[in-house]
Design an enzyme around this catalytic site. Structure first.
Site, PDB file in Angstrom:
ATOM      1  N   HIS A  82      27.607   4.620  27.182  1.00 48.48           N
ATOM      2  CA  HIS A  82      27.982   3.347  27.797  1.00 48.48           C
ATOM      3  C   HIS A  82      26.764   2.706  28.444  1.00 48.48           C
ATOM      4  O   HIS A  82      25.981   3.368  29.114  1.00 48.48           O
ATOM      5  CB  HIS A  82      29.058   3.589  28.869  1.00 48.48           C
ATOM      6  N   ASP A 161      41.777  -1.131  36.304  1.00 51.98           N
ATOM      7  CA  ASP A 161      40.408  -1.669  36.255  1.00 51.98           C
ATOM      8  C   ASP A 161      40.384  -3.013  35.543  1.00 51.98           C
ATOM      9  O   ASP A 161      39.655  -3.926  35.924  1.00 51.98           O
ATOM     10  CB  ASP A 161      39.459  -0.694  35.555  1.00 51.98           C
ATOM     11  N   ARG A 168      37.521  -9.394  40.326  1.00 51.85           N
ATOM     12  CA  ARG A 168      36.158  -9.336  40.887  1.00 51.85           C
ATOM     13  C   ARG A 168      35.263 -10.384  40.247  1.00 51.85           C
ATOM     14  O   ARG A 168      34.414 -10.979  40.901  1.00 51.85           O
ATOM     15  CB  ARG A 168      35.567  -7.932  40.664  1.00 51.85           C
ATOM     16  N   SER A 183      34.617   1.417  38.269  1.00 56.25           N
ATOM     17  CA  SER A 183      35.125   0.647  37.134  1.00 56.25           C
ATOM     18  C   SER A 183      34.707   1.302  35.811  1.00 56.25           C
ATOM     19  O   SER A 183      35.533   1.577  34.938  1.00 56.25           O
ATOM     20  CB  SER A 183      34.572  -0.788  37.236  1.00 56.25           C
ATOM     21  N   LYS A 187      37.209   4.130  33.175  1.00 56.65           N
ATOM     22  CA  LYS A 187      37.457   3.925  31.733  1.00 56.65           C
ATOM     23  C   LYS A 187      36.926   5.106  30.926  1.00 56.65           C
ATOM     24  O   LYS A 187      37.550   5.548  29.963  1.00 56.65           O
ATOM     25  CB  LYS A 187      36.780   2.625  31.266  1.00 56.65           C
TER      26      LYS A 187
HETATM   27  N1  URA Z   1      30.951  -2.980  33.516  1.00 57.75           N
HETATM   28  C1  URA Z   1      32.183  -2.562  33.885  1.00 57.75           C
HETATM   29  O1  URA Z   1      32.934  -2.037  33.059  1.00 57.75           O
HETATM   30  N2  URA Z   1      32.546  -2.697  35.162  1.00 57.75           N
HETATM   31  C2  URA Z   1      31.758  -3.251  36.113  1.00 57.75           C
HETATM   32  O2  URA Z   1      32.162  -3.340  37.252  1.00 57.75           O
HETATM   33  C3  URA Z   1      30.479  -3.699  35.718  1.00 57.75           C
HETATM   34  C4  URA Z   1      30.094  -3.553  34.410  1.00 57.75           C
END
Ligand code: URA
Length: 434
Positions: A82, A161, A168, A183, A187
């Site tokens: 990621h 999220d 956000r 966040s 995931k």
């Molecule tokens: N990517 C995400 O999935 N969440 C965030 O808060 C920032 C970048």
């Protein structure tokens, strides 16, 4: 428990307990806490912060707000990768097949681009017919059969999220370390891989503009992952200028394919080798860094990484011929060079602004619903530290709309700062946290 009391507690600098965080997330996901109260909470967290226990509790509460993927049907160690988001970041498109060609099991969940940053799913859709909207069964079978699959985030993965991130995004509370860490990691924990390699970006095109903040985020995320029993490694890498030269969906896919042919930009190759080595080690496909690098170099050399990309494209509905003949990928009608207004050195690039240029051309989304033009974008000819003469092209813009082209060109020229002195070189790889 009352949300009002929790907001008051955080506003006054208090520490939220695990029970309070679980209550807040469960009730918000169920629609029983309104957005205005959660917005107030996010702003209180933004200013007061969260400690390590609060961040861990928030991460697990969000990971458990939906289902967790069960990947036990895949033999071996499943690796996910990621990036915290950047401009010209086409890494997964080259890296995932490289690592799979070396024997790692790549089970990756990806997202779409939003704002100035691009997303892997959009880029992959440059292959006509390619889809990431596959079922969990398809995903598991494909990783078992060919060692690689990338699927889109399902609605059931960390729905808290999804809701919170959208909130956000419109309340200026994205760039807080605890909120970003929870966040991303919620995931990743819900998506079921055994090992996670994180690319944490720092610089003007990243959420974490300052390097110490990027390292703190990397440490926070690796701690969260390892505490949850996932082998987690983070690489902190530079995003003070776009990665490679191409910015824009199909243009980036072409650059990723060039890298799989052993061509392509040096910074991109270097990042793929570093992240790829971490993936092979985490996934049990290499014993150490030397073996990892040797294996990755070999699959580029013998064409197996390129063939793995073609196999992957075919397995998810695309035409593998597009991998071998990139003139079949979407192409824009217009191409125009942007000449440098003066001589000197490229002193600084406002990286996020280059991402905005691609957005203006139609290559990114203004809102989650916007359709995107896969063919448009920019190919840079000069990067930070390069000498340039007046009139020499800084970049080529690819567009399908004359007005958008002019707007992007104007914005681009403001993003490139030309100086008399050559700036000091910034290292691409800032550090690795294991
Ligand atoms: N990517 C995400 O999935 N969440 C965030 O808060 C920032 C970048």
């Amino acid at each position: 428990m009352r949300m009002y009391d929790l907001i008051m507690k955080k506003k006054n600098g208090g520490r939220l307990s695990r029970e309070e965080i679980e209550y807040m997330i469960a009730e918000y996901t169920a629609g029983r806490i309104p957005d205005y109260q959660m917005s107030a909470m996010m702003m209180a967290v933004y200013f007061r912060g969260m400690d390590a226990q609060e961040t861990a509790a928030l991460t697990t509460a969000m990971a458990d707000s939906g289902g967790r993927m069960d990947l036990s049907g895949i033999a071996g160690i499943k690796v996910d990768k990621h990036s915290t988001g950047g401009v010209g970041d086409k890494t997964s498109i080259a890296l995932a097949p490289m690592a799979a060609a070396c024997g790692a099991k790549i089970a990756k969940m990806s997202g779409r681009g939003l704002g100035h940053t691009g997303g892997t799913i959009d880029k992959l859709e440059s292959f006509k017919g390619f889809t990431t909207g596959i079922s969990a069964q398809h995903f598991i079978k494909q990783v078992n059969d060919i060692g690689i699959s990338i699927m889109g985030q399902t609605a059931d993965i960390a729905p808290a999220d999804k809701k919170l991130y959208a909130l956000r995004d419109v309340t200026a509370t994205v760039d807080n370390m605890s909120l970003i860490a929870s966040s991303i990691m919620s995931k990743k924990l819900a998506s079921g891989a055994d090992a996670i390699v994180l690319d944490v970006k720092t610089g003007s095109g990243a959420f974490m503009k300052e390097e110490p903040d990027a390292f703190a985020l990397a440490r926070e995320m690796t701690t969260l992952g390892n505490l949850a029993g996932k082998k987690t490694i983070a690489v902190v890498s530079d995003m003070d200028q776009p990665l490679g030269y191409a910015v824009g969906n199909a243009l980036e896919v072409k650059e990723a394919i060039a890298a799989l042919r052993g061509e392509g930009p040096e910074d991109f190759r270097q990042l793929c080798m570093t992240l790829g080595t971490c993936m092979l080690i985490a996934g049990g496909a290499a014993a150490d860094e030397k073996e990892g690098r040797d294996k990755l170099a070999q699959v580029i050399e013998n064409g197996k990484a390129l063939d793995k990309l073609a196999e992957f494209v075919r397995a998810q509905g695309g035409d593998p011929q597009d991998v071998y003949d990139t003139s079949r990928l979407p192409e824009a009608d217009m191409a125009e060079e942007i000449p440098s207004p003066q001589s000197g050195y490229i002193g600084k690039i406002d990286c996020d602004e280059v991402g905005v240029c691609s957005l203006i051309l139609g290559g990114g989304r203004e809102t989650k619903e916007s359709a995107i033009d896969l063919s448009v974008g920019l190919v840079l000819h000069k990067k930070t530290g390069d000498p340039v003469s007046a009139g020499e092209p800084l970049a080529t813009i690819y567009a399908n709309d004359r007005e958008k082209l002019s707007a992007a060109k104007e914005r681009f020229l403001k993003a490139y700062h030309i100086s008399e002195e050559q700036p000091p070189k910034r290292e691409l790889i800032r550090g690795v946290i294991k």
